[in-house]
Design an enzyme around this catalytic site. Structure first.
Site, PDB file in Angstrom:
ATOM      1  NE  ARG A   1       4.479  -4.024   5.184  1.00 17.09           N
ATOM      2  CZ  ARG A   1       3.856  -3.437   6.177  1.00 17.09           C
ATOM      3  NH1 ARG A   1       4.088  -3.803   7.423  1.00 17.09           N
ATOM      4  NH2 ARG A   1       2.971  -2.461   5.963  1.00 17.09           N
TER       5      ARG A   1
ATOM      6  CG  ASP B   1       1.645  -3.776   2.838  1.00 18.31           C
ATOM      7  OD1 ASP B   1       2.775  -3.263   2.971  1.00 18.31           O
ATOM      8  OD2 ASP B   1       0.599  -3.233   3.221  1.00 18.31           O
TER       9      ASP B   1
HETATM   10  C1  GLA Z   1       0.261   0.484   4.064  1.00 12.67           C
HETATM   11  C2  GLA Z   1       0.089   0.199   2.579  1.00 12.67           C
HETATM   12  C3  GLA Z   1       1.447   0.094   1.892  1.00 12.67           C
HETATM   13  C4  GLA Z   1       2.326   1.298   2.202  1.00 12.67           C
HETATM   14  C5  GLA Z   1       2.372   1.561   3.705  1.00 12.67           C
HETATM   15  C6  GLA Z   1       3.101   2.819   4.049  1.00 12.67           C
HETATM   16  O1  GLA Z   1       0.869  -0.625   4.685  1.00 12.67           O
HETATM   17  O2  GLA Z   1      -0.639  -0.990   2.390  1.00 12.67           O
HETATM   18  O3  GLA Z   1       1.260  -0.061   0.507  1.00 12.67           O
HETATM   19  O4  GLA Z   1       1.907   2.425   1.489  1.00 12.67           O
HETATM   20  O5  GLA Z   1       1.059   1.644   4.254  1.00 12.67           O
HETATM   21  O6  GLA Z   1       4.453   2.710   3.737  1.00 12.67           O
END
Ligand code: GLA
Length: 391
Positions: free
Chosen positions: A32, A178
């Site tokens: 993503r 994510d």
């Molecule tokens: C990582 C974490 C997410 C989120 C981002 C920051 O990707 O896995 O859950 O906290 O950092 O936005």
């Protein structure tokens, strides 16, 4: 043939070469990119990610030897995983196997037992670059177990199962963004996710005149994990001092009023989160209205806040954003920011499609000139979430 169809076909061929027979199942889960709403998910806020056209793909068949072992070979040549599901699962080597291991443990708890499997993993989500290679691996594993057992897990629960795997088996205290987007992404849409209620709204982004450019700085600073946990703790400190359930509930005025009661670092962390939640909601409105300049300005503001208040950017990310900002709207760039957890990885830019080539060339050339590092630039359209390609 789409990118995913080709990747799935390649993975099927590689499976046949590895195991000497064709796969019975093929599944995929995307990485993503987050347009805006960074470090807000674990503060009950909003995020606005989209799935990208880069995937973890698994091809699989029942284990040829009939043993209750899930064997995962990785086309990258990483050490293979042998997960014995006849005994209670716990974290173990190799390190990467803890993502699928944790997901399989979660599936077994739900009585979704895949028995033994021969699996080939082929991922095109760049590792450790802020594009959710781990979440895509988790969601891919959960999708495989769904395909094999013929059962489905409700999307929200599937995302939460994958998040739990990351917490418990990989020891990473991530938020929910994510895994949610890897499960729930929709083609030509961003997903506005309310991380408190878990409600989602699709935000269409199907104007062919506008594209997303992802620039991988190809640096990854090792402190990321420790710093992430520290940011979470600082947010919790702010929550306690302000006496609110979460930073989602704190207004900018309430923060100003509480300023004297917290140290400067905690104040700035909270200021980022509170401002970012607001920016995310506004950006979703701007995108719905095809107001790209406003969405772009919010992205720049997000970057500045992550750089100065949340302190999760780094020199290379800042340089990439400055180059994009220098190209400006005249050159076709509406906005740009770091994306993901930070400390390296990627930037995301919202650009005019007709200027794509010129923008990509300039980003790469100027970044190389300023840092000596070759960036990887790619274009993506908002993609669909996890899918069973075969089986
Ligand atoms: C990582 C974490 C997410 C989120 C981002 C920051 O990707 O896995 O859950 O906290 O950092 O936005």
């Amino acid at each position: 043939m789409t990118y995913l169809q080709k990747l799935a076909a390649d993975t099927a061929n590689l499976f046949s070469k590895t195991y000497g027979r064709p796969p019975r199942w093929i599944v995929a889960a995307p990485g993503r990119v987050n347009l805006i709403g960074e470090h807000t998910d674990y503060n009950d806020g909003f995020v606005l990610p989209t799935a990208i056209e880069r995937y973890a793909v698994m091809a699989a068949d029942k284990a040829a030897d009939g043993k209750k072992i899930v064997q995962i070979q990785d086309v990258s040549g990483a050490e293979p995983a042998f997960i014995d599901i006849s005994v209670p699962l716990k974290p173990g080597p190799p390190k990467w196997s803890n993502y699928p291991r944790g997901v399989i443990a979660g599936c077994l708890e739900r009585n979704m037992n895949p028995d033994g499997l021969d699996v080939l993993l082929n991922s095109t989500v760049p590792l450790g670059s802020g594009l959710s290679s781990s979440a895509s691996l988790e969601v891919c594993t959960a999708t495989l177990i769904e395909a094999v057992t013929g059962r489905t897990i409700v999307p929200v629960e599937k995302a939460l199962l994958c998040q739990k795997a990351e917490h418990v088996f990989a020891g990473v205290p991530c938020g929910i963004m994510d895994q949610f987007i890897s499960v729930m992404g929709r083609q030509n849409n961003l997903l506005l996710l309310d991380c408190r209620s878990h409600q989602t709204q699709l935000v269409p982004m199907n104007d062919p005149a506008v594209s997303l450019v992802i620039a991988n700085t190809n640096v990854k600073h090792e402190l990321a994990n420790g710093e992430y946990a520290q940011r979470r703790a600082q947010c919790e400190t702010a929550v306690k001092i302000l006496g609110v359930p979460s930073l989602r509930d704190a207004s900018p005025e309430a923060l100003e009023n509480g300023k004297g009661k917290m140290d400067d670092v905690v104040f700035r962390r909270a200021r980022h989160v509170i401002g970012e939640i607001e920016r995310t909601v506004h950006a979703a409105e701007a995108i719905r209205a095809s107001n790209w300049p406003t969405a772009g300005q919010l992205m720049y503001a997000s970057h500045r806040s992550l750089r100065d208040d949340y302190e999760v950017s780094c020199k290379e990310l800042d340089i990439m954003v400055e180059i994009a900002e220098g190209i400006g709207i005249k050159g076709g760039v509406f906005g740009c920011r770091m994306t993901g957890g930070g400390f390296g990885g990627c930037t995301v830019a919202l650009v005019q499609t007709e200027q794509l080539d010129a923008i990509s060339t300039k980003l790469a050339a100027d970044y190389k000139q300023k840092t000596g590092i070759a960036a990887t630039i790619f274009i993506t359209r908002p993609a669909a979430g996890a899918t069973i390609v075969k089986g």
